[in-house]
Motif scaffolding. Structure first.
Motif, PDB file in Angstrom:
ATOM      1  N   GLY A   1     -25.187  -6.280  62.631  1.00 53.62           N
ATOM      2  CA  GLY A   1     -24.095  -5.682  63.387  1.00 53.62           C
ATOM      3  C   GLY A   1     -24.514  -4.599  64.362  1.00 53.62           C
ATOM      4  N   MET A   2     -25.790  -4.256  64.389  1.00 53.86           N
ATOM      5  CA  MET A   2     -26.271  -3.219  65.293  1.00 53.86           C
ATOM      6  C   MET A   2     -26.338  -3.771  66.715  1.00 53.86           C
ATOM      7  SD  MET A   2     -29.801  -1.004  64.916  1.00 53.86           S
ATOM      8  CE  MET A   2     -30.010   0.597  65.672  1.00 53.86           C
ATOM      9  N   SER A   3     -25.677  -3.111  67.654  1.00 52.09           N
ATOM     10  CA  SER A   3     -25.662  -3.606  69.021  1.00 52.09           C
ATOM     11  C   SER A   3     -26.973  -3.292  69.733  1.00 52.09           C
ATOM     12  CB  SER A   3     -24.506  -2.983  69.804  1.00 52.09           C
ATOM     13  OG  SER A   3     -24.761  -1.614  70.081  1.00 52.09           O
ATOM     14  N   ALA A   4     -27.214  -4.020  70.805  1.00 50.36           N
ATOM     15  CA  ALA A   4     -28.414  -3.793  71.601  1.00 50.36           C
ATOM     16  C   ALA A   4     -28.394  -2.401  72.220  1.00 50.36           C
ATOM     17  CB  ALA A   4     -28.525  -4.863  72.682  1.00 50.36           C
ATOM     18  N   GLN A   5     -27.231  -1.963  72.667  1.00 48.14           N
ATOM     19  CA  GLN A   5     -27.117  -0.628  73.245  1.00 48.14           C
ATOM     20  C   GLN A   5     -27.423   0.445  72.210  1.00 48.14           C
ATOM     21  OE1 GLN A   5     -25.971   0.353  76.744  1.00 48.14           O
ATOM     22  NE2 GLN A   5     -27.259   1.938  75.834  1.00 48.14           N
ATOM     23  N   ASP A   6     -26.866   0.283  71.006  1.00 53.33           N
ATOM     24  CA  ASP A   6     -27.128   1.261  69.937  1.00 53.33           C
ATOM     25  C   ASP A   6     -28.611   1.277  69.563  1.00 53.33           C
ATOM     26  OD1 ASP A   6     -24.487   1.982  69.856  1.00 53.33           O
ATOM     27  OD2 ASP A   6     -23.990   0.766  68.092  1.00 53.33           O
ATOM     28  N   ALA A   7     -29.233   0.106  69.572  1.00 52.07           N
ATOM     29  CA  ALA A   7     -30.659   0.032  69.228  1.00 52.07           C
ATOM     30  C   ALA A   7     -31.511   0.759  70.259  1.00 52.07           C
ATOM     31  CB  ALA A   7     -31.093  -1.425  69.116  1.00 52.07           C
ATOM     32  N   ALA A   8     -31.205   0.562  71.537  1.00 56.08           N
ATOM     33  CA  ALA A   8     -31.972   1.232  72.592  1.00 56.08           C
ATOM     34  C   ALA A   8     -31.825   2.744  72.486  1.00 56.08           C
ATOM     35  CB  ALA A   8     -31.514   0.740  73.961  1.00 56.08           C
ATOM     36  N   ASN A   9     -30.613   3.209  72.255  1.00 60.01           N
ATOM     37  CA  ASN A   9     -30.396   4.651  72.101  1.00 60.01           C
ATOM     38  C   ASN A   9     -31.090   5.197  70.862  1.00 60.01           C
ATOM     39  OD1 ASN A   9     -28.843   4.966  74.432  1.00 60.01           O
ATOM     40  ND2 ASN A   9     -26.934   4.470  73.373  1.00 60.01           N
ATOM     41  N   ALA A  10     -30.995   4.453  69.763  1.00 65.49           N
ATOM     42  CA  ALA A  10     -31.628   4.893  68.515  1.00 65.49           C
ATOM     43  C   ALA A  10     -33.141   4.970  68.668  1.00 65.49           C
ATOM     44  CB  ALA A  10     -31.253   3.948  67.377  1.00 65.49           C
ATOM     45  N   MET A  11     -33.732   4.009  69.371  1.00 62.22           N
ATOM     46  CA  MET A  11     -35.172   4.021  69.613  1.00 62.22           C
ATOM     47  C   MET A  11     -35.571   5.263  70.398  1.00 62.22           C
ATOM     48  SD  MET A  11     -37.490   1.356  71.857  1.00 62.22           S
ATOM     49  CE  MET A  11     -37.445   0.042  70.660  1.00 62.22           C
ATOM     50  N   ALA A  12     -34.843   5.541  71.469  1.00 67.35           N
ATOM     51  CA  ALA A  12     -35.155   6.703  72.301  1.00 67.35           C
ATOM     52  C   ALA A  12     -34.997   7.996  71.512  1.00 67.35           C
ATOM     53  CB  ALA A  12     -34.268   6.718  73.537  1.00 67.35           C
ATOM     54  N   ASP A  13     -33.928   8.102  70.735  1.00 62.27           N
ATOM     55  CA  ASP A  13     -33.707   9.317  69.934  1.00 62.27           C
ATOM     56  C   ASP A  13     -34.822   9.514  68.911  1.00 62.27           C
ATOM     57  OD1 ASP A  13     -31.353   9.791  71.301  1.00 62.27           O
ATOM     58  OD2 ASP A  13     -30.057   8.947  69.736  1.00 62.27           O
ATOM     59  N   ALA A  14     -35.193   8.424  68.224  1.00 65.04           N
ATOM     60  CA  ALA A  14     -36.212   8.516  67.179  1.00 65.04           C
ATOM     61  C   ALA A  14     -37.573   8.875  67.774  1.00 65.04           C
ATOM     62  CB  ALA A  14     -36.305   7.202  66.423  1.00 65.04           C
ATOM     63  N   ALA A  15     -37.903   8.265  68.898  1.00 66.20           N
ATOM     64  CA  ALA A  15     -39.187   8.550  69.544  1.00 66.20           C
ATOM     65  C   ALA A  15     -39.224   9.988  70.055  1.00 66.20           C
ATOM     66  CB  ALA A  15     -39.440   7.566  70.680  1.00 66.20           C
ATOM     67  N   GLU A  16     -38.135  10.423  70.676  1.00 66.86           N
ATOM     68  CA  GLU A  16     -38.080  11.777  71.240  1.00 66.86           C
ATOM     69  C   GLU A  16     -38.222  12.826  70.159  1.00 66.86           C
ATOM     70  OE1 GLU A  16     -35.598  13.849  74.846  1.00 66.86           O
ATOM     71  OE2 GLU A  16     -34.488  12.565  73.442  1.00 66.86           O
ATOM     72  N   ALA A  17     -37.685  12.541  68.986  1.00 65.33           N
ATOM     73  CA  ALA A  17     -37.760  13.497  67.876  1.00 65.33           C
ATOM     74  C   ALA A  17     -39.192  13.699  67.383  1.00 65.33           C
ATOM     75  CB  ALA A  17     -36.885  13.021  66.714  1.00 65.33           C
ATOM     76  N   GLN A  18     -40.081  12.768  67.722  1.00 64.75           N
ATOM     77  CA  GLN A  18     -41.478  12.854  67.284  1.00 64.75           C
ATOM     78  C   GLN A  18     -42.401  13.383  68.361  1.00 64.75           C
ATOM     79  OE1 GLN A  18     -42.376  12.387  64.161  1.00 64.75           O
ATOM     80  NE2 GLN A  18     -40.259  11.862  63.628  1.00 64.75           N
ATOM     81  N   MET A  19     -41.841  13.746  69.507  1.00 63.08           N
ATOM     82  CA  MET A  19     -42.687  14.188  70.629  1.00 63.08           C
ATOM     83  C   MET A  19     -42.783  15.719  70.675  1.00 63.08           C
ATOM     84  SD  MET A  19     -41.487  11.545  73.608  1.00 63.08           S
ATOM     85  CE  MET A  19     -41.765   9.779  73.456  1.00 63.08           C
TER      86      MET A  19
END
Length: 421
Positions: free
Chosen positions: A403-421
């Motif tokens: 049920g995870m949308s493509a838009q939500d996945a793209a945002n989640a990826m960016a948020d998760a990556a940014e949190a590790q930078m």
């Protein structure tokens, strides 16, 4: 790494001894090649090391790269750095910054490594201008493996070259009752397929998001489009058996004629060969789909990094092991077994290599000429490990959450990556 630099300040003062009289070369190599063709390939290295007079020991850590890194950190902090470790990409540079890596410049100069190793690997093996690692191979990630029998039965006349062609072919194949895309879900396998999708749809997006780590690119419409294509693949073209399937058996579905396609790196050659499948009969290979019409190559390279030692036997063992790894003989035998191509550009692939490996060598040069060669994010050749882990976790969450949308996945990826930078 900052903690490690502090903890290792005293240990880093030790020197890498070059040329110790009466030393008996030995090693204990830390790696993660515990099963399948990987284990067979590394066994070849041990055999050759011993044949040259060395004493071979190995410590294999099964599973994720993170397990190997955890073992390495524990050993180094304890003051017991292993003499040789399987590392790649940014990990090599990070460990080099601790001051604990050995300098192989004298050996490299004596054996002329600079002249024969693929130029794309030099900055990785020499992160600060000095040789600290020896490359074993070059893997190509963006392969598609195909079953001629399944394709023929479905009326698919050729391996798809674009993602639109891929979807059309899969619709025909699924209609016959066969699996279109063989898969085994795990963070690294999911991420391998996904990065091939991103690369095949938008080369510039791949470079910005997965090489540079640009979070705006991760949130972009292009990334949403890639997740949409990936959802089509996971929901329509992969089978439920992907959950819990062993990673080293997913290619066998293609070889047995139970699935049409498999997207994975060229270690698949070793797995198919070990299982008795024949290229041209049971399977064929091609560049995975791209929508931009040029030769392409996602590169991964296995390498061995050497850490400073005070035991003269280990010091001599490091020189012997590095020399063995870069020898044409090992580069040939190892890569014939593993499915990759040599890191040395002067090795002849015309005899004893799989036709797919011969294609890989040609496509590598063609991608260099076309400016389409990139390093793999999924296989730890680009962004730092913690950023890579965040990206991969999101991709696997997407696979596990229909049920995870493509838009939500793209945002989640960016948020998760940014949190590790």
């Amino acid at each position: 790494m900052k903690y490690l630099r502090t903890a290792l300040a005293a240990a880093a003062a030790s020197t890498f001894l070059i040329g110790v009289a009466h030393a008996e070369p030995k090693t204990n190599m830390l790696h993660q090649w515990a099963t399948g063709s990987d284990a067979q390939a590394i066994a070849k290295l041990g055999e050759m090391f011993e044949a040259k007079g060395g004493k071979w020991q190995q410590t294999s850590i099964a599973g994720h790269t993170a397990n190997t890194l955890a073992k390495l950190r524990a050993d180094v902090i304890a003051g017991n750095a292993p003499p040789a470790v399987q590392l790649k990409g940014p990990e090599i540079a990070e460990w080099n910054e601790t001051g604990m890596t050995a300098n192989l410049d004298d050996l490299a100069a004596a054996e002329g490594w600079e002249k024969v190793v693929a130029p794309e690997l030099l900055p990785v093996m020499k992160p600060a201008g000095h040789w600290v690692a020896a490359p074993m191979n070059i893997h190509r990630i963006n392969w598609i493996w195909a079953s001629p029998k399944v394709m023929e039965a479905a009326g698919v006349t050729e391996i798809p070259k674009t993602w639109a062609e891929f979807n059309a072919a899969c619709d025909k194949i699924v209609a016959t009752g066969k699996i279109c895309l063989s898969h085994s879900t795990a963070d690294w396998t999911d991420s391998t397929v996904f990065e091939v999708v991103v690369y095949g749809q938008d080369l510039d997006l791949f470079k910005k998001a997965f090489v540079e780590g640009n979070v705006d690119a991760m949130r972009s419409e292009g990334m949403v489009k890639a997740f949409e294509q990936f959802r089509t693949m996971t929901s329509k073209y992969m089978d439920p058996g992907m959950n819990g399937r062993d990673w080293d058996s997913m290619s066998h579905l293609v070889g047995r004629g139970e699935a049409a396609f498999h997207i994975m790196g060229d270690w698949t050659i070793g797995l198919l060969t070990a299982a008795g499948f024949k290229e041209g009969t049971d399977y064929t290979c091609a560049q995975a789909p791209t929508d931009w019409g040029k030769p392409g190559f996602i590169l991964n390279s296995d390498s061995i990094v050497f850490f400073k030692q005070t035991d003269p036997d280990y010091v001599e063992g490091q020189k012997l092991l590095a020399s063995t790894i870069l020898s044409p003989e090992f580069q040939t035998i190892f890569n014939q077994t593993k499915g990759s191509i040599p890191a040395r550009l002067d090795v002849d692939l015309s005899n004893g290599f799989n036709p797919c490996q011969q294609i890989a060598q040609k496509d590598l040069q063609a991608s260099i000429d076309a400016g389409t060669l990139v390093r793999s994010m999924a296989h730890n050749m680009t962004v730092p490990q913690k950023v890579r882990g965040a990206i991969m976790d999101t991709i696997t969450e997407f696979v596990a959450t229909p049920g995870m949308s493509a838009q939500d996945a793209a945002n989640a990826m960016a948020d998760a990556a940014e949190a590790q930078m």
